[in-house]
Design a protein around this motif. Structure first.
Motif, short mmCIF file in Angstrom:
data_model
loop_
_atom_site.label_atom_id
_atom_site.label_comp_id
_atom_site.label_asym_id
_atom_site.label_seq_id
_atom_site.Cartn_x
_atom_site.Cartn_y
_atom_site.Cartn_z
N ILE A 16 0.70 -1.18 -0.07
CA ILE A 16 -0.10 0.05 0.03
C ILE A 16 0.98 1.15 0.00
O ILE A 16 0.65 2.35 -0.65
N GLN A 17 1.89 1.34 0.83
CA GLN A 17 2.81 2.53 0.97
C GLN A 17 3.39 2.67 -0.77
O GLN A 17 3.47 3.77 -0.89
N THR A 18 3.90 1.57 -1.15
CA THR A 18 4.59 1.72 -2.62
C THR A 18 3.43 2.22 -3.32
O THR A 18 4.02 3.13 -4.09
N ARG A 19 2.27 1.86 -3.56
CA ARG A 19 1.30 2.20 -4.37
C ARG A 19 0.97 3.71 -4.07
O ARG A 19 0.58 4.43 -4.96
N LEU A 20 0.95 4.26 -3.01
CA LEU A 20 0.50 5.54 -2.45
C LEU A 20 1.94 6.32 -2.95
O LEU A 20 1.49 7.53 -3.65
N GLY A 21 3.21 6.02 -3.02
CA GLY A 21 4.23 6.66 -3.33
C GLY A 21 3.81 6.70 -5.08
O GLY A 21 4.32 7.83 -5.66
N ASN A 22 3.56 5.75 -5.64
CA ASN A 22 3.48 6.02 -7.00
C ASN A 22 2.27 6.92 -7.47
O ASN A 22 2.27 7.62 -8.30
N LEU A 23 1.18 6.80 -6.78
CA LEU A 23 0.21 8.05 -6.71
C LEU A 23 0.67 9.35 -6.79
O LEU A 23 0.19 10.08 -7.54
N GLU A 24 1.36 9.18 -5.76
CA GLU A 24 1.88 10.82 -5.23
C GLU A 24 2.76 11.39 -6.50
O GLU A 24 2.73 12.24 -6.89
N ASP A 25 3.68 10.47 -7.18
CA ASP A 25 4.39 10.64 -8.14
C ASP A 25 3.57 11.29 -9.37
O ASP A 25 3.98 12.15 -10.20
N GLY A 26 2.46 10.37 -9.66
CA GLY A 26 1.59 10.66 -10.70
C GLY A 26 0.83 11.96 -10.70
O GLY A 26 0.92 12.60 -11.39
N GLN A 27 0.48 12.24 -9.31
CA GLN A 27 -0.21 13.48 -8.98
C GLN A 27 0.77 14.71 -9.46
O GLN A 27 0.57 15.88 -9.93
N GLU A 29 3.14 14.92 -11.50
CA GLU A 29 3.41 14.97 -12.82
C GLU A 29 2.18 15.66 -13.57
O GLU A 29 2.41 16.53 -14.33
N ILE A 30 0.95 15.20 -13.07
CA ILE A 30 -0.28 15.78 -13.54
C ILE A 30 -0.24 17.45 -13.02
O ILE A 30 -0.61 18.21 -14.07
N LYS A 31 0.33 17.71 -11.82
CA LYS A 31 0.15 19.27 -11.74
C LYS A 31 1.20 19.85 -12.37
O LYS A 31 0.89 21.06 -12.74
N THR A 32 2.05 19.33 -12.61
CA THR A 32 3.23 20.14 -13.59
C THR A 32 2.99 20.43 -15.03
O THR A 32 2.86 21.42 -15.45
N GLU A 33 1.92 19.31 -15.35
CA GLU A 33 1.37 19.40 -16.68
C GLU A 33 0.23 20.39 -16.83
O GLU A 33 0.20 21.22 -17.79
N LEU A 34 -0.46 20.40 -15.79
CA LEU A 34 -1.45 21.42 -15.58
C LEU A 34 -1.11 22.99 -15.65
O LEU A 34 -1.46 24.02 -16.09
N GLN A 35 0.13 23.20 -14.92
CA GLN A 35 0.80 24.34 -14.79
C GLN A 35 1.51 24.75 -16.16
O GLN A 35 1.33 25.99 -16.48
N ALA A 36 1.65 23.72 -16.96
CA ALA A 36 2.20 24.18 -18.43
C ALA A 36 1.21 24.66 -18.92
O ALA A 36 1.38 25.59 -19.94
N LEU A 37 0.17 24.02 -18.87
CA LEU A 37 -1.24 24.33 -19.66
C LEU A 37 -1.61 25.79 -19.23
O LEU A 37 -2.20 26.46 -20.17
N ARG A 38 -1.75 26.08 -18.18
CA ARG A 38 -2.15 27.30 -17.50
C ARG A 38 -1.22 28.16 -17.97
O ARG A 38 -1.87 29.50 -18.53
#
Length: 76
Positions: A16-27, A29-38
């Motif tokens: 579960i801890q590993t999966r949560l870490g992966n989710l945080e990394d994905g989030q 990346e998405i935040k970075t992409e949204l900032q670029a789009l903005r």
């Protein structure tokens, strides 16, 4: 009686801890992409605003030229 251990629970918690870490990394990346789009959207808004301002200047100059040459239909 068989001895009960917590090892299976620890293994599940590790996964579960590993999966949560992966989710945080994905989030992240998405935040970075949204900032670029903005940023791109803001640049486009600025460009459109500049185009409108340029068009307004051209329309004003054209109006003055028409009045100067007495080409305008409306006498305001």
């Amino acid at each position: 009686m068989a001895e009960v251990t917590n090892e299976p629970i620890y293994e599940v918690l590790k996964s579960i801890q590993t999966r949560l870490g992966n989710l945080e990394d994905g989030q992240r990346e998405i935040k970075t992409e949204l900032q670029a789009l903005r940023g791109h959207m803001l640049a486009m808004q600025t460009d459109i605003s500049n185009l409108y301002a340029g068009q307004a200047k051209v329309e004003l100059r054209l109006g003055r030229i028409e009045r100067c040459l007495e080409l305008s239909d409306a006498t305001v």
